[in-house]
Each structure stands twice: as structure tokens, then as C-alpha cells.
Design a protein around this motif. Sequence first.
Motif, PDB file in Angstrom:
ATOM      1  N   GLY A  77      -4.443 -67.734  76.147  1.00 49.27           N
ATOM      2  CA  GLY A  77      -3.823 -67.586  74.836  1.00 49.27           C
ATOM      3  C   GLY A  77      -4.720 -68.089  73.722  1.00 49.27           C
ATOM      4  N   LEU A  78      -5.330 -69.257  73.919  1.00 47.97           N
ATOM      5  CA  LEU A  78      -6.193 -69.818  72.880  1.00 47.97           C
ATOM      6  C   LEU A  78      -7.398 -68.934  72.622  1.00 47.97           C
ATOM      7  CD1 LEU A  78      -7.391 -73.482  72.456  1.00 47.97           C
ATOM      8  CD2 LEU A  78      -9.000 -71.608  72.300  1.00 47.97           C
ATOM      9  N   ILE A  79      -8.114 -68.558  73.675  1.00 41.58           N
ATOM     10  CA  ILE A  79      -9.414 -67.915  73.490  1.00 41.58           C
ATOM     11  C   ILE A  79      -9.290 -66.481  72.969  1.00 41.58           C
ATOM     12  CG2 ILE A  79      -9.764 -66.916  75.785  1.00 41.58           C
ATOM     13  CD1 ILE A  79     -12.295 -68.957  73.671  1.00 41.58           C
ATOM     14  N   THR A  80      -8.109 -65.860  73.109  1.00 40.28           N
ATOM     15  CA  THR A  80      -7.911 -64.503  72.596  1.00 40.28           C
ATOM     16  C   THR A  80      -7.053 -64.461  71.333  1.00 40.28           C
ATOM     17  OG1 THR A  80      -5.927 -64.128  73.929  1.00 40.28           O
ATOM     18  CG2 THR A  80      -8.061 -63.527  74.924  1.00 40.28           C
ATOM     19  N   GLY A  81      -6.289 -65.517  71.072  1.00 39.45           N
ATOM     20  CA  GLY A  81      -5.367 -65.495  69.941  1.00 39.45           C
ATOM     21  C   GLY A  81      -4.152 -64.625  70.173  1.00 39.45           C
ATOM     22  N   ARG A  82      -3.896 -64.290  71.450  1.00 38.97           N
ATOM     23  CA  ARG A  82      -2.758 -63.438  71.790  1.00 38.97           C
ATOM     24  C   ARG A  82      -1.928 -64.109  72.884  1.00 38.97           C
ATOM     25  NH1 ARG A  82      -4.291 -58.546  74.293  1.00 38.97           N
ATOM     26  NH2 ARG A  82      -2.458 -57.551  73.405  1.00 38.97           N
ATOM     27  N   LEU A 140     -11.702 -58.411  81.285  1.00 36.32           N
ATOM     28  CA  LEU A 140     -12.949 -58.374  80.520  1.00 36.32           C
ATOM     29  C   LEU A 140     -12.824 -57.577  79.230  1.00 36.32           C
ATOM     30  CD1 LEU A 140     -15.548 -57.961  83.413  1.00 36.32           C
ATOM     31  CD2 LEU A 140     -14.992 -60.028  82.118  1.00 36.32           C
ATOM     32  N   GLU A 141     -11.846 -56.679  79.177  1.00 43.87           N
ATOM     33  CA  GLU A 141     -11.684 -55.902  77.943  1.00 43.87           C
ATOM     34  C   GLU A 141     -10.991 -56.693  76.841  1.00 43.87           C
ATOM     35  OE1 GLU A 141      -8.285 -54.645  80.756  1.00 43.87           O
ATOM     36  OE2 GLU A 141     -10.426 -55.112  80.888  1.00 43.87           O
ATOM     37  N   GLU A 142     -10.414 -57.860  77.166  1.00 45.81           N
ATOM     38  CA  GLU A 142      -9.812 -58.693  76.131  1.00 45.81           C
ATOM     39  C   GLU A 142     -10.903 -59.272  75.240  1.00 45.81           C
ATOM     40  OE1 GLU A 142      -6.681 -59.123  75.317  1.00 45.81           O
ATOM     41  OE2 GLU A 142      -5.989 -57.781  76.917  1.00 45.81           O
ATOM     42  N   VAL A 143     -10.640 -59.338  73.956  1.00 41.95           N
ATOM     43  CA  VAL A 143     -11.621 -59.813  72.985  1.00 41.95           C
ATOM     44  C   VAL A 143     -11.401 -61.308  72.729  1.00 41.95           C
ATOM     45  CG1 VAL A 143     -12.560 -59.535  70.661  1.00 41.95           C
ATOM     46  CG2 VAL A 143     -11.711 -57.539  71.928  1.00 41.95           C
ATOM     47  N   THR A 144     -12.420 -62.107  72.985  1.00 43.22           N
ATOM     48  CA  THR A 144     -12.326 -63.545  72.778  1.00 43.22           C
ATOM     49  C   THR A 144     -12.793 -63.933  71.373  1.00 43.22           C
ATOM     50  OG1 THR A 144     -14.581 -64.009  73.522  1.00 43.22           O
ATOM     51  CG2 THR A 144     -12.863 -63.870  75.232  1.00 43.22           C
TER      52      THR A 144
END
Length: 480
Positions: free
Chosen positions: A74-79, A96-100
Motif C-alpha cells: 500500500g505504501l510503495i504504490t499509494g493504492r 511488476l506492472e504496479e507503479v511504485t
Amino acid sequence: MRLLLLMALAPFLAAAEKPNLIVIFTDDLGYADLGCQGQEKDVRTPNLDRFAAEGLRCTAGYVTAPQCSPSRAGLITGRYQQRMGIDSIPDIPLPLEEVTIAEMLRPAGYATGMVGKWHLEPNAVCLKWAAKHRPNLKPTGKRRINIPQSDRIAHFPAKQGFSDHFTGEMNQFYANYELTGQDRKPGFIQKPGFRIDLQTEGALAFIRRHRSAPFFLYLCYYAPHTPLELAKPYVNEFPEDMPVRRRAGLSMIRGVDHGVGRIMELLKELGIDDDTLVIFTSDNGAPIKNRKDTPITTDAGGWDGSLNTPWVGEKGMLSEGGIRVPFLVRWPGKVPAGSVSDTPVSTLDIAPTALEVAGLDARDNLDGRSLMPMLEKPAEAQPERTLHWRFWNQIACRRGKWKYLSVNAEKEFLFDMESDAHETRDLSETHPEVLKSLRNESNAWAAELKPPGPPPGRANPQEKRWYQEYFNVELEGTSP
């Protein structure tokens, strides 16, 4: 010619004007584990107390889950991590497709570094991932499987936007630079010493490497999570007659505090203190485990010496003890010194804050909001919003002073979080309209997740014990 030169240098000049961002994420650190929180007298955190005195202390800081990996996602993606199908540890890796945050900042010229505990790669309990991606692997024990090292490395920070990495929990690190600051071929390296001091050294080396460019450092201390250590020399500051787990946990926290102090000193030494926003928080509340003072060489998942005073519950629960954590923000010249805010904030807010300070456009898919308006004017009221949680067989939300909590689809609670009674007094019968409104809002949020809806299961043995112990509620059934 001069105009052409300025145009050529423009991107570099713009990058140099961007502030640095450091996020310090501790592991299983309870709400009461900093002296500045004013809860426990035996805590010694002089550097973090000074950190708070020079910045903002948020008394209602929240994480997105009462457990390590989902909270980190949750923290590293903001979602909300459930949007990517991560409810608990077995649901990782982070896709891997999640944006950090690192991937958000790289296009703006940021150097990005990750030090310490990552815990978003596939591990031994990720049976669903293994069944899909490595179907030929056979379980090695009850609900466990050996994940090939190559698969773990394929989900390490370097694959999620981090240009520099010194990743590791204990004494083995996967790194692409030495503690001297020199580049090295990416690979595993063994380092003797106290793990927290090593992680501090990794952070200091990264800062020195990128002192002249804007940087984002994600420093994840592996403390005070078990295995506990009577960490020297820090343990000498605590009396020998105190419970050994408390003494060990406090010594490790003091090691974190010492590391934060060294980082603050280096920022001043390099002349970039005023250009650096630092956020300090924890991944979840303390695992109290009935505060059994077992030997630190046994009971690896036991009490880590931390405390959640004054909140109810512990790690794994959606009561405050599991999700309400220390949350400090420091940015000299930008955040008024000695500020305190009772406005609920979340680790979801770190990503949109990073985008704003970097001068980047906001992203519509983020679930948090930038903290900058509050950081610049902490005394001003902020717009009300609702924060949500879902974990195991529990679901909760907080809007304003009200908090809704449901466990096992069987028992609902309503609490006034601005009351001194907080979660010790259930107001669901006296305010049924508020209960209904928050229930509906919680269910609507859950419908957007993967899988959709409130938790369908039955309380597991830990949840049954917790809700009996903390809320005197007998829950039906068990789920594994």
C-alpha cells in the motif's frame, strides 16, 4: 550560445531544485515505542524525539494493513493493496506492472534507493503464485514451498524502479553498491554486525552517492521485529532487571533511533537538510502475544517487546493497536517545528505527497492525498475523508471521529475515536444511523477490490482469541 547552454542545462537545473524524499519504515514498531508519543517511560529515542520536535507528529497515523507485506504494498504504490489482489502475505508478490513511488519519480530525474526489508517478492507461503507461475514445484511442508532464488530476485526493488539497492533483513544483502559508496555488480553480499547498523550504513552510503541530485530513499529497518537481539551498545542503556523481550526490543529501537540521528547529521553536514522531506512510520502495530517474556532465542513469532499504548489490540487486528502507528514528518523551513496534528493520515498519502513535492502531476488512481497542505499549515482543519481496511475476516473504516469495525460478518462495532474511551466503548446501539452509513460506505469500497466484497470467511483461531481477549466477544466457526 548562452541561451542554448541554458536550454541544454534546464533539465539538470530543474532536477537540482527538486527536494529529496526519505521514507523510513520500521517493522512491528508499536504506537508507544517512541518517547515523543508520551506513553511509556522506559523508551529511549532522543533522536526521534528531536525529529518530532523539529517537525510534525501525527497522532492519528495509519497503515493500510496490520501485517507486513500488504502494508508495504500500500505504501510503495499509494493504492489500497487489495486493488491488486493483496490481502495478506500469501498474496504477494507485488505485481511488476504496479507503479511504485520510485517509478513515479525516476522520470523527474530522481535517484531512487531501497535499503533493508523489501518483503514484496514471492516467498515460501505464496502457494497461489507458485501454482500459476511454477506449477511443477512441490510443497515442502504444510502450506510452504521453495521459491527459486531467480524468481525472488526478479521481484526485487531493481525491478520496481529503484536504481540503487541494498536489500536485506539480517546479514545478507542483495546490493549494487558497497557501503563505501562504490558501484558493485548486483548480487548477494554477507556483512557481519548488527543488522540495523548495517541498514543505516546502506542508507548513509546511498545519500552520499546522490548528494548532488534529487533522491528518493526508502529505508526499511528490520526492527523491532523478531528475531530479537540484545543489541550492543544500545542495550547498555536499559536495566538488566526488566523483561528480557522488552529490553531487547527497546535496544533495537534505540539502534533505529541512533541510525535516524546519523541520517539527520549527514543531511546537515552535506548542506541538504532544508531540501529533504523525511517521513518516519511503521508497517503495523506491535505483536503483543500476551506479553509473554520467553527467551529471545525461542518463540520467533512472539512478543517483540513493543507496546501499542493506549490503543486496543495488536498486529493482525483492525482495531487501533494493529493499524495506528507512529507517524512523524520533518522538513526544516517547510514544516513548522513542534507541530502536532490529530487529523487522520495514511501511508497511502506518501505517494501523492512525493508527486507534489517533485512537481509532478497527480495520478487519478492513487487512494491517498498529498499531505502538503497539512504539512505547511498543521493547525488548519483538513477536508474530511474515509479511510478503509480489510484483513482476514475483518473490515473497518474511519470517517471523522467515527470508526466502524466488523469481524466475521457476525459482530459490528462503532467507536468514537475522539473520545477517551475510544475502542473500549461500543456505540453501535446508541448511533445505529452512523453504523448503517459507515457499513454501507465500507461495503461499497470493498466491492471495488480483488476479490470484491466484505470478508466471506469465518474467524480464524487467532481472531477468535483476539476478539475474546480485547473485546470479550465469542466468535463462531474457524477458517484456516
